[in-house]
Design a protein around this motif. Structure first.
Motif, PDB file in Angstrom:
ATOM      1  N   GLN A 119       2.433  45.149 -28.116  1.00 10.41           N
ATOM      2  CA  GLN A 119       3.409  45.299 -27.034  1.00 10.41           C
ATOM      3  C   GLN A 119       4.366  44.095 -27.005  1.00 10.41           C
ATOM      4  N   LEU A 120       5.105  43.935 -28.084  1.00  8.69           N
ATOM      5  CA  LEU A 120       6.117  42.894 -28.166  1.00  8.69           C
ATOM      6  C   LEU A 120       7.499  43.525 -27.951  1.00  8.69           C
ATOM      7  N   TYR A 121       8.269  42.931 -27.037  1.00 11.68           N
ATOM      8  CA  TYR A 121       9.587  43.450 -26.674  1.00 11.68           C
ATOM      9  C   TYR A 121      10.652  42.385 -26.896  1.00 11.68           C
ATOM     10  N   LEU A 122      11.869  42.853 -27.182  1.00 11.31           N
ATOM     11  CA  LEU A 122      13.023  41.987 -27.327  1.00 11.31           C
ATOM     12  C   LEU A 122      14.059  42.368 -26.280  1.00 11.31           C
ATOM     13  N   LEU A 123      14.692  41.365 -25.685  1.00  7.44           N
ATOM     14  CA  LEU A 123      15.749  41.614 -24.707  1.00  7.44           C
ATOM     15  C   LEU A 123      16.871  40.617 -24.947  1.00  7.44           C
ATOM     16  N   GLY A 124      18.096  41.117 -25.044  1.00 11.74           N
ATOM     17  CA  GLY A 124      19.201  40.207 -25.281  1.00 11.74           C
ATOM     18  C   GLY A 124      20.490  40.690 -24.658  1.00 11.74           C
ATOM     19  N   PHE A 125      21.356  39.725 -24.345  1.00  8.68           N
ATOM     20  CA  PHE A 125      22.697  40.016 -23.851  1.00  8.68           C
ATOM     21  C   PHE A 125      23.726  39.525 -24.860  1.00  8.68           C
ATOM     22  N   SER A 126      24.697  40.381 -25.187  1.00  3.38           N
ATOM     23  CA  SER A 126      25.787  40.045 -26.084  1.00  3.38           C
ATOM     24  C   SER A 126      25.241  39.588 -27.443  1.00  3.38           C
ATOM     25  N   GLN A 127      25.411  38.318 -27.808  1.00  2.00           N
ATOM     26  CA  GLN A 127      24.863  37.860 -29.086  1.00  2.00           C
ATOM     27  C   GLN A 127      23.362  38.089 -29.155  1.00  2.00           C
ATOM     28  N   GLY A 128      22.679  37.909 -28.034  1.00  2.00           N
ATOM     29  CA  GLY A 128      21.246  38.169 -27.988  1.00  2.00           C
ATOM     30  C   GLY A 128      20.909  39.634 -28.210  1.00  2.00           C
ATOM     31  N   ALA A 129      21.788  40.530 -27.728  1.00  5.76           N
ATOM     32  CA  ALA A 129      21.581  41.969 -27.950  1.00  5.76           C
ATOM     33  C   ALA A 129      21.782  42.331 -29.416  1.00  5.76           C
TER      34      ALA A 129
END
Length: 214
Positions: free
Chosen positions: A103-113
């Protein structure tokens, strides 16, 4: 194993010794930092180990994970370096902390996305879910990377209809790309610019907590 990147860690206040927890790896936008993302995920702290990761490159008043050579075109070598550092960081955290590796998740905004989607497409079964807020998938990722998203990935993508930094159409293209790979994708749009509205915040939090149950 030493940490390859600077990060801020949040963990459940009532952490149970010996229990393994889901993990959420959070990535900021260009010129921002690891502190600026924490307000977006504070309501998830009871459920996850949250790693808010600082970009390794100086960028204006903050940091970045890669540089760009033109509109929607990252410098390939710098992008590859950022991808490698983040992959190594995920391995580091998985080894150091009591994480549920299913259960590993990634979350990012703009460059992070951008990086969240790219990592999810290449890390196979390591990643269960992605929240991509206002990003795009670089063309060289689609054409030259080894695309291997595993068999249990699901994705939440959001984009502002009036995004003046990364066009709204790019958000639609992200969703269509994942659909073509037969990956479950939720695509949400909001009457906003290059930002995260309260409605967007509520929607992605509900999505990720629901996805935890599957």
């Amino acid at each position: 194993m030493e940490t390859p990147m600077i990060y801020e860690l949040r963990r459940p206040k009532k952490e149970i010794p010996g229990k393994k927890y889901p993990a959420l790896f959070v990535m900021h936008g260009m010129g921002s930092n690891e502190q600026n993302m924490l307000s977006l995920v504070e309501d998830l702290e009871d459920f996850f180990y949250i790693f808010s990761i600082r970009g390794h490159l100086s960028q204006g008043p903050g940091f970045a994970y890669f540089t760009i050579q033109g509109f929607g075109k990252p410098h390939r070598e710098v992008f590859d370096e950022g991808m490698n550092k983040l992959t190594t960081f995920i391995d580091y955290a998985s080894e150091k902390y009591s994480l549920d590796l299913s259960q590993l998740y990634l979350l990012g905004f703009s460059q992070g996305a951008i990086l969240s989607m790219s990592l999810a497409l290449t890390l196979g079964t390591k990643i269960k879910g992605v929240v991509a807020l206002s990003g795009y998938i670089p063309m060289f990722v689609k054409e030259e990377y080894n695309i291997n998203p595993g068999n249990h990935l699901s994705v939440f993508i959001s984009h502002g209809e009036f995004d003046q930094v990364l066009p709204y159409e790019w958000g639609k293209e992200n969703a269509e790309y994942f659909h073509k790979l037969n990956i479950p994708v939720t695509f949400k749009t909001y009457p906003e610019g290059h930002s995260v509205s309260e409605g967007n915040l509520q929607d992605f939090q509900a999505w990720i907590l629901n996805d935890l149950k599957r």
